[in-house]
Scaffold this motif. Structure first.
Motif, mmCIF file in Angstrom:
data_model
loop_
_atom_site.group_PDB
_atom_site.id
_atom_site.type_symbol
_atom_site.label_atom_id
_atom_site.label_comp_id
_atom_site.label_asym_id
_atom_site.label_seq_id
_atom_site.Cartn_x
_atom_site.Cartn_y
_atom_site.Cartn_z
ATOM 1 N N HIS A 108 1.990 10.806 6.746
ATOM 2 C CA HIS A 108 1.865 9.346 6.725
ATOM 3 C C HIS A 108 1.302 8.835 8.046
ATOM 4 O O HIS A 108 0.382 8.006 8.073
ATOM 5 C CB HIS A 108 3.234 8.693 6.492
ATOM 6 C CG HIS A 108 3.913 9.126 5.241
ATOM 7 N ND1 HIS A 108 5.291 9.093 5.089
ATOM 8 C CD2 HIS A 108 3.420 9.613 4.072
ATOM 9 C CE1 HIS A 108 5.606 9.519 3.880
ATOM 10 N NE2 HIS A 108 4.486 9.857 3.250
ATOM 11 N N LEU A 109 1.867 9.317 9.137
ATOM 12 C CA LEU A 109 1.444 8.853 10.463
ATOM 13 C C LEU A 109 -0.010 9.219 10.737
ATOM 14 O O LEU A 109 -0.779 8.410 11.264
ATOM 15 C CB LEU A 109 2.351 9.446 11.537
ATOM 16 C CG LEU A 109 3.811 8.963 11.503
ATOM 17 C CD1 LEU A 109 4.675 9.815 12.428
ATOM 18 C CD2 LEU A 109 3.902 7.498 11.905
ATOM 19 N N ARG A 110 -0.389 10.435 10.375
ATOM 20 C CA ARG A 110 -1.772 10.855 10.606
ATOM 21 C C ARG A 110 -2.742 10.066 9.736
ATOM 22 O O ARG A 110 -3.836 9.704 10.188
ATOM 23 C CB ARG A 110 -1.907 12.355 10.360
ATOM 24 C CG ARG A 110 -1.312 13.185 11.501
ATOM 25 C CD ARG A 110 -1.445 14.665 11.270
ATOM 26 N NE ARG A 110 -1.041 15.400 12.473
ATOM 27 C CZ ARG A 110 -0.768 16.699 12.492
ATOM 28 N NH1 ARG A 110 -0.873 17.410 11.372
ATOM 29 N NH2 ARG A 110 -0.410 17.291 13.612
ATOM 30 N N ASN A 111 -2.346 9.778 8.510
ATOM 31 C CA ASN A 111 -3.213 8.975 7.644
ATOM 32 C C ASN A 111 -3.359 7.557 8.183
ATOM 33 O O ASN A 111 -4.434 6.961 8.086
ATOM 34 C CB ASN A 111 -2.665 8.960 6.222
ATOM 35 C CG ASN A 111 -2.917 10.269 5.484
ATOM 36 O OD1 ASN A 111 -3.860 10.995 5.796
ATOM 37 N ND2 ASN A 111 -2.080 10.572 4.509
ATOM 38 N N MET A 112 -2.297 7.007 8.749
ATOM 39 C CA MET A 112 -2.390 5.689 9.379
ATOM 40 C C MET A 112 -3.359 5.721 10.561
ATOM 41 O O MET A 112 -4.155 4.800 10.755
ATOM 42 C CB MET A 112 -1.010 5.216 9.834
ATOM 43 C CG MET A 112 -0.087 4.836 8.714
ATOM 44 S SD MET A 112 1.520 4.259 9.323
ATOM 45 C CE MET A 112 2.394 4.027 7.758
ATOM 46 N N THR A 113 -3.285 6.796 11.330
ATOM 47 C CA THR A 113 -4.203 6.944 12.468
ATOM 48 C C THR A 113 -5.648 7.049 11.985
ATOM 49 O O THR A 113 -6.544 6.384 12.512
ATOM 50 C CB THR A 113 -3.844 8.194 13.293
ATOM 51 O OG1 THR A 113 -2.522 8.031 13.823
ATOM 52 C CG2 THR A 113 -4.819 8.381 14.454
ATOM 53 N N PRO A 156 11.663 6.615 5.883
ATOM 54 C CA PRO A 156 10.985 6.923 7.137
ATOM 55 C C PRO A 156 9.612 7.528 6.876
ATOM 56 O O PRO A 156 9.259 7.800 5.725
ATOM 57 C CB PRO A 156 11.924 7.926 7.807
ATOM 58 C CG PRO A 156 12.645 8.572 6.667
ATOM 59 C CD PRO A 156 12.803 7.520 5.613
ATOM 60 N N LEU A 157 8.867 7.747 7.929
ATOM 61 C CA LEU A 157 7.501 8.245 7.812
ATOM 62 C C LEU A 157 7.436 9.718 8.207
ATOM 63 O O LEU A 157 8.015 10.126 9.224
ATOM 64 C CB LEU A 157 6.574 7.437 8.728
ATOM 65 C CG LEU A 157 6.497 5.939 8.432
ATOM 66 C CD1 LEU A 157 5.779 5.216 9.565
ATOM 67 C CD2 LEU A 157 5.811 5.684 7.107
ATOM 68 N N ASN A 158 6.718 10.504 7.402
ATOM 69 C CA ASN A 158 6.503 11.894 7.809
ATOM 70 C C ASN A 158 5.176 12.007 8.556
ATOM 71 O O ASN A 158 4.434 11.020 8.707
ATOM 72 C CB ASN A 158 6.588 12.854 6.613
ATOM 73 C CG ASN A 158 5.451 12.670 5.617
ATOM 74 O OD1 ASN A 158 4.332 12.306 5.974
ATOM 75 N ND2 ASN A 158 5.736 12.925 4.335
ATOM 76 N N LEU A 159 4.847 13.197 9.000
ATOM 77 C CA LEU A 159 3.663 13.377 9.834
ATOM 78 C C LEU A 159 2.381 13.063 9.070
ATOM 79 O O LEU A 159 1.426 12.513 9.647
ATOM 80 C CB LEU A 159 3.618 14.807 10.382
ATOM 81 C CG LEU A 159 2.519 15.117 11.402
ATOM 82 C CD1 LEU A 159 2.584 14.159 12.594
ATOM 83 C CD2 LEU A 159 2.623 16.573 11.869
ATOM 84 N N CYS A 175 0.849 -1.188 0.000
ATOM 85 C CA CYS A 175 0.000 0.000 0.000
ATOM 86 C C CYS A 175 0.885 1.238 0.000
ATOM 87 O O CYS A 175 1.626 1.475 0.962
ATOM 88 C CB CYS A 175 -0.906 -0.004 1.232
ATOM 89 S SG CYS A 175 -2.016 1.425 1.342
ATOM 90 N N SER A 176 0.834 2.001 -1.081
ATOM 91 C CA SER A 176 1.626 3.233 -1.175
ATOM 92 C C SER A 176 1.044 4.304 -0.262
ATOM 93 O O SER A 176 -0.112 4.215 0.178
ATOM 94 C CB SER A 176 1.635 3.735 -2.618
ATOM 95 O OG SER A 176 0.337 4.187 -2.985
ATOM 96 N N MET A 177 1.830 5.321 0.000
ATOM 97 C CA MET A 177 1.353 6.419 0.843
ATOM 98 C C MET A 177 0.264 7.215 0.132
ATOM 99 O O MET A 177 -0.635 7.753 0.784
ATOM 100 C CB MET A 177 2.514 7.335 1.238
ATOM 101 C CG MET A 177 3.531 6.672 2.153
ATOM 102 S SD MET A 177 2.850 6.084 3.740
ATOM 103 C CE MET A 177 2.607 4.335 3.416
#
Length: 218
Positions: A148-153, A143-146, A104-106
């Motif tokens: 990416h992390l917020r979309n994962m959340t 690495p993951l940027n913010l 799954c791409s970003m």
């Protein structure tokens, strides 16, 4: 036909329909994960696979694996064009056991997390969320940027399972295929699909090692 027999027939049909699983392959690195997942599902024979490959996913598979789109599609039971927004998997009335996007791409993650269903891949994922079906996102980036992390959340809060393909070194992998197969086995576990030993299971420390460690601790 009696009402009881009709009910049984409907239940059997619904059970058969639930043995479908949608597999998406997007443009992140890691096309081997999707390919080996499809191969494992075909070998196990438990589910009918419905495949959606994005344009970038096909390019990545060619670059990483030397596989054409046709090679990938030959591993699936049913194939859809990513631009066919009217396909069966675009509707919640099409019963499935769920969906995996591997890798799954970003960009695809962002589309899923924000309800931006502009193609069949993200629309099918949106269907899984709205119908409360299992959606596994094998997110591949580092690495993951913010963002990416917020979309994962966001995706997790809506019910998706974000599963980065993190290797398990306790299994002592010897090849790239060993590493990938462990991820494939864990994906199958999330759908309750018995797969034997595709992924080695943790059963505790070896007795000798555990005793040695215990003896050294005070």
């Amino acid at each position: 036909m009696s009402e009881a027999r009709l009910d049984n027939t409907r239940q059997d049909l619904r059970a058969a329909q639930a043995q479908r699983i949608v597999v998406g392959i997007s443009g992140a690195s890691g096309a081997l994960i999707g390919a080996r997942l499809l191969a494992a599902l075909r070998r196990l024979g438990t589910h009918e696979t419905h495949l959606i490959v994005s344009a970038s996913g096909a390019v990545t598979a060619a670059q990483e694996l030397g596989m054409t789109r046709g090679d990938l599609e030959s591993l699936a039971d049913v194939v859809y064009n990513v631009r066919d927004i009217g396909a069966a998997v675009a509707s919640g009335s099409f019963i499935t056991a769920g969906m995996v996007i591997a890798p799954c791409s970003m960009k695809t993650l962002a589309g899923v997390a924000n309800g931006f269903a502009d193609n069949l891949l993200t629309r099918a994922a949106d269907v899984m969320l709205k119908e409360r079906r299992r959606l596994v996102l094998v997110a591949r980036e580092t690495p993951l940027n913010l963002a990416h992390l917020r979309n994962m959340t966001h995706a997790t809060e809506m019910g998706a399972i974000v599963m980065p393909p993190v290797p398990a070194f306790y299994a002592h992998p010897k090849t790239i295929e060993d590493v990938v197969d462990h991820t494939v086995g864990r994906i199958l576990d999330l759908f309750g699909i018995e797969h034997g030993e595709i992924a080695q299971r943790w059963s505790g420390l070896a007795d000798e090692f555990a005793q040695r460690q215990a003896g050294g601790e005070q």
